[in-house]
Structure formats: structure tokens, C-alpha cells
Design a protein around this motif. Structure first.
Motif, PDB file in Angstrom:
ATOM      1  N   THR A   7      15.880  15.750  22.951  1.00 12.86           N
ATOM      2  CA  THR A   7      16.518  16.056  24.432  1.00 12.86           C
ATOM      3  C   THR A   7      16.537  14.959  25.300  1.00 12.86           C
ATOM      4  N   SER A   8      17.581  14.852  26.268  1.00 15.02           N
ATOM      5  CA  SER A   8      17.627  13.795  27.065  1.00 15.02           C
ATOM      6  C   SER A   8      16.200  13.604  27.884  1.00 15.02           C
ATOM      7  N   ASP A   9      15.843  14.990  28.307  1.00  6.62           N
ATOM      8  CA  ASP A   9      14.634  15.022  29.182  1.00  6.62           C
ATOM      9  C   ASP A   9      13.279  14.544  28.350  1.00  6.62           C
ATOM     10  N   MET A  10      13.477  14.249  27.193  1.00  2.00           N
ATOM     11  CA  MET A  10      12.271  13.912  26.240  1.00  2.00           C
ATOM     12  C   MET A  10      12.358  12.555  26.057  1.00  2.00           C
ATOM     13  N   GLN A  11      13.484  11.871  26.074  1.00  2.00           N
ATOM     14  CA  GLN A  11      13.807  10.555  25.818  1.00  2.00           C
ATOM     15  C   GLN A  11      13.163   9.625  26.584  1.00  2.00           C
ATOM     16  N   VAL A  59      15.204  24.456  12.766  1.00  2.00           N
ATOM     17  CA  VAL A  59      15.325  23.408  11.545  1.00  2.00           C
ATOM     18  C   VAL A  59      16.363  23.949  10.756  1.00  2.00           C
ATOM     19  N   ASP A  60      17.149  22.755  10.534  1.00  5.82           N
ATOM     20  CA  ASP A  60      18.115  23.098   9.959  1.00  5.82           C
ATOM     21  C   ASP A  60      19.292  24.056  10.158  1.00  5.82           C
ATOM     22  N   GLY A  61      19.280  24.092  11.687  1.00  4.46           N
ATOM     23  CA  GLY A  61      20.398  25.008  12.170  1.00  4.46           C
ATOM     24  C   GLY A  61      19.790  26.322  12.593  1.00  4.46           C
ATOM     25  N   MET A  62      18.736  26.700  11.952  1.00  2.00           N
ATOM     26  CA  MET A  62      17.887  28.076  12.373  1.00  2.00           C
ATOM     27  C   MET A  62      16.806  28.055  13.170  1.00  2.00           C
ATOM     28  N   ASP A  63      16.860  28.996  14.067  1.00  2.00           N
ATOM     29  CA  ASP A  63      15.701  29.318  14.911  1.00  2.00           C
ATOM     30  C   ASP A  63      14.363  29.605  13.963  1.00  2.00           C
ATOM     31  N   SER A  64      13.381  28.716  14.170  1.00  2.00           N
ATOM     32  CA  SER A  64      11.908  29.055  13.404  1.00  2.00           C
ATOM     33  C   SER A  64      11.466  30.242  14.078  1.00  2.00           C
ATOM     34  N   GLY A  65      10.909  31.167  13.232  1.00  2.00           N
ATOM     35  CA  GLY A  65      10.001  32.010  13.686  1.00  2.00           C
ATOM     36  C   GLY A  65       8.513  31.925  13.194  1.00  2.00           C
ATOM     37  N   LEU A  66       8.372  30.874  12.673  1.00  2.00           N
ATOM     38  CA  LEU A  66       7.067  30.570  12.105  1.00  2.00           C
ATOM     39  C   LEU A  66       6.163  29.372  12.910  1.00  2.00           C
ATOM     40  N   GLY A  67       6.889  28.814  14.075  1.00  2.00           N
ATOM     41  CA  GLY A  67       6.289  28.057  15.046  1.00  2.00           C
ATOM     42  C   GLY A  67       5.728  26.693  14.226  1.00  2.00           C
ATOM     43  N   MET A  68       4.674  26.343  14.438  1.00  2.00           N
ATOM     44  CA  MET A  68       3.907  25.281  13.871  1.00  2.00           C
ATOM     45  C   MET A  68       3.848  25.161  12.297  1.00  2.00           C
ATOM     46  N   MET A  69       4.130  26.262  12.053  1.00  2.00           N
ATOM     47  CA  MET A  69       3.803  26.540  10.355  1.00  2.00           C
ATOM     48  C   MET A  69       5.182  26.293   9.633  1.00  2.00           C
ATOM     49  N   GLN A  70       6.177  26.542  10.528  1.00  2.00           N
ATOM     50  CA  GLN A  70       7.460  26.051   9.821  1.00  2.00           C
ATOM     51  C   GLN A  70       7.825  25.050   8.826  1.00  2.00           C
ATOM     52  N   PRO A  71       7.895  25.479   7.572  1.00  2.00           N
ATOM     53  CA  PRO A  71       8.265  24.320   6.731  1.00  2.00           C
ATOM     54  C   PRO A  71       9.187  23.279   7.080  1.00  2.00           C
ATOM     55  N   VAL A  72       9.010  22.136   6.588  1.00  2.00           N
ATOM     56  CA  VAL A  72      10.254  21.221   6.877  1.00  2.00           C
ATOM     57  C   VAL A  72      10.457  20.371   5.459  1.00  2.00           C
ATOM     58  N   GLU A  73      11.638  20.111   5.434  1.00  2.00           N
ATOM     59  CA  GLU A  73      12.013  19.295   3.990  1.00  2.00           C
ATOM     60  C   GLU A  73      12.192  17.900   4.413  1.00  2.00           C
ATOM     61  N   GLU A  74      12.178  17.145   3.484  1.00  2.00           N
ATOM     62  CA  GLU A  74      12.310  15.719   3.668  1.00  2.00           C
ATOM     63  C   GLU A  74      13.693  15.211   4.319  1.00  2.00           C
ATOM     64  N   ASP A  75      14.852  16.155   3.964  1.00  2.00           N
ATOM     65  CA  ASP A  75      16.151  15.775   4.813  1.00  2.00           C
ATOM     66  C   ASP A  75      16.386  16.916   5.488  1.00  2.00           C
ATOM     67  N   SER A  76      15.519  17.308   6.253  1.00  2.00           N
ATOM     68  CA  SER A  76      15.651  18.380   7.330  1.00  2.00           C
ATOM     69  C   SER A  76      15.896  17.916   8.600  1.00  2.00           C
ATOM     70  N   GLU A  77      16.634  18.531   9.416  1.00  2.00           N
ATOM     71  CA  GLU A  77      17.101  18.020  10.990  1.00  2.00           C
ATOM     72  C   GLU A  77      16.245  19.020  11.720  1.00  2.00           C
ATOM     73  N   VAL A  78      15.598  18.584  12.815  1.00  2.00           N
ATOM     74  CA  VAL A  78      14.795  19.304  13.505  1.00  2.00           C
ATOM     75  C   VAL A  78      15.162  18.966  15.125  1.00  2.00           C
ATOM     76  N   HIS A  79      15.312  20.146  15.617  1.00  2.00           N
ATOM     77  CA  HIS A  79      15.428  20.103  17.103  1.00  2.00           C
ATOM     78  C   HIS A  79      14.492  20.916  17.997  1.00  2.00           C
ATOM     79  N   PHE A  80      13.921  20.409  18.843  1.00  2.00           N
ATOM     80  CA  PHE A  80      13.083  21.127  20.000  1.00  2.00           C
ATOM     81  C   PHE A  80      14.119  21.282  21.084  1.00  2.00           C
ATOM     82  N   LEU A  81      14.529  22.489  21.610  1.00  2.00           N
ATOM     83  CA  LEU A  81      15.227  22.888  22.606  1.00  2.00           C
ATOM     84  C   LEU A  81      14.756  23.991  23.589  1.00  2.00           C
TER      85      LEU A  81
END
Length: 87
Positions: A7-11, A59-81
Motif C-alpha cells: 500500500t502507498s503508506d508502506m512504500q 492471499v490470492d484474493g481471499m481473506d486469510s483466516g490463518l494469519g501468519m500460518m497462512q500458506p503461500v504458493e510460489e505464484d501467490s499474490e499477497v496484499h496487506f490491507l
């Protein structure tokens, strides 16, 4: 490697970059990689060992309910919003 959208505030922590590719198979590891590349960014994303209150991890368009433990794939898109609450 997962692509993290910033996000712009983190840039200010990323040298103005809007997207970064970092390694990680979980959000915890993605945050570790972000911190290694952009020292200080963890303080914006985390409180202790958890995602900061008021911050949503998408992660990949879905709100993560697992927080830090949420799996991420090699081609995943991650947003912190900022989390949005309504009433």
C-alpha cells in the motif's frame, strides 16, 4: 516467488516500490523475507508474532483466516490491507 503488493503508506519502507517478489511458503516467512529486504517493515505489519490488529492479509484474493500460518504458493499474490469494518 510470491508477489507482495504494498500500500502507498508502506512504500516509504520499500523505496517507493509497489510490488516486491520475496520468498516464503507462509505469511510468516513472507514477512521475514520482507523484513530482510526492507528493514523496519515488520513493525508496520505485525504486533509481536501476529499480524497487526486492523490489518487484513489477502492471499490470492481471499481473506486469510490463518494469519501468519497462512500458506503461500510460489505464484501467490499477497496484499496487506487495512481491515474494513462496518456497522
Amino acid at each position: 516467488m510470491p508477489e507482495v503488493w504494498v500500500t502507498s503508506d508502506m512504500q516509504r519502507m520499500t523505496g517507493g516500490r509497489q510490488r516486491l517478489r520475496v520468498s516464503g511458503s507462509t505469511i510468516r516467512r513472507v514477512v521475514d523475507s520482507l523484513e530482510a529486504e526492507c528493514p523496519g517493515i515488520r513493525a508496520l505489519l505485525c504486533e509481536g508474532d501476529e499480524i497487526a490488529p486492523g490489518l487484513a492479509v489477502i492471499v490470492d484474493g481471499m481473506d486469510s483466516g490463518l494469519g501468519m500460518m497462512q500458506p503461500v504458493e510460489e505464484d501467490s499474490e499477497v496484499h496487506f490491507l487495512p481491515a474494513i469494518a462496518g456497522g
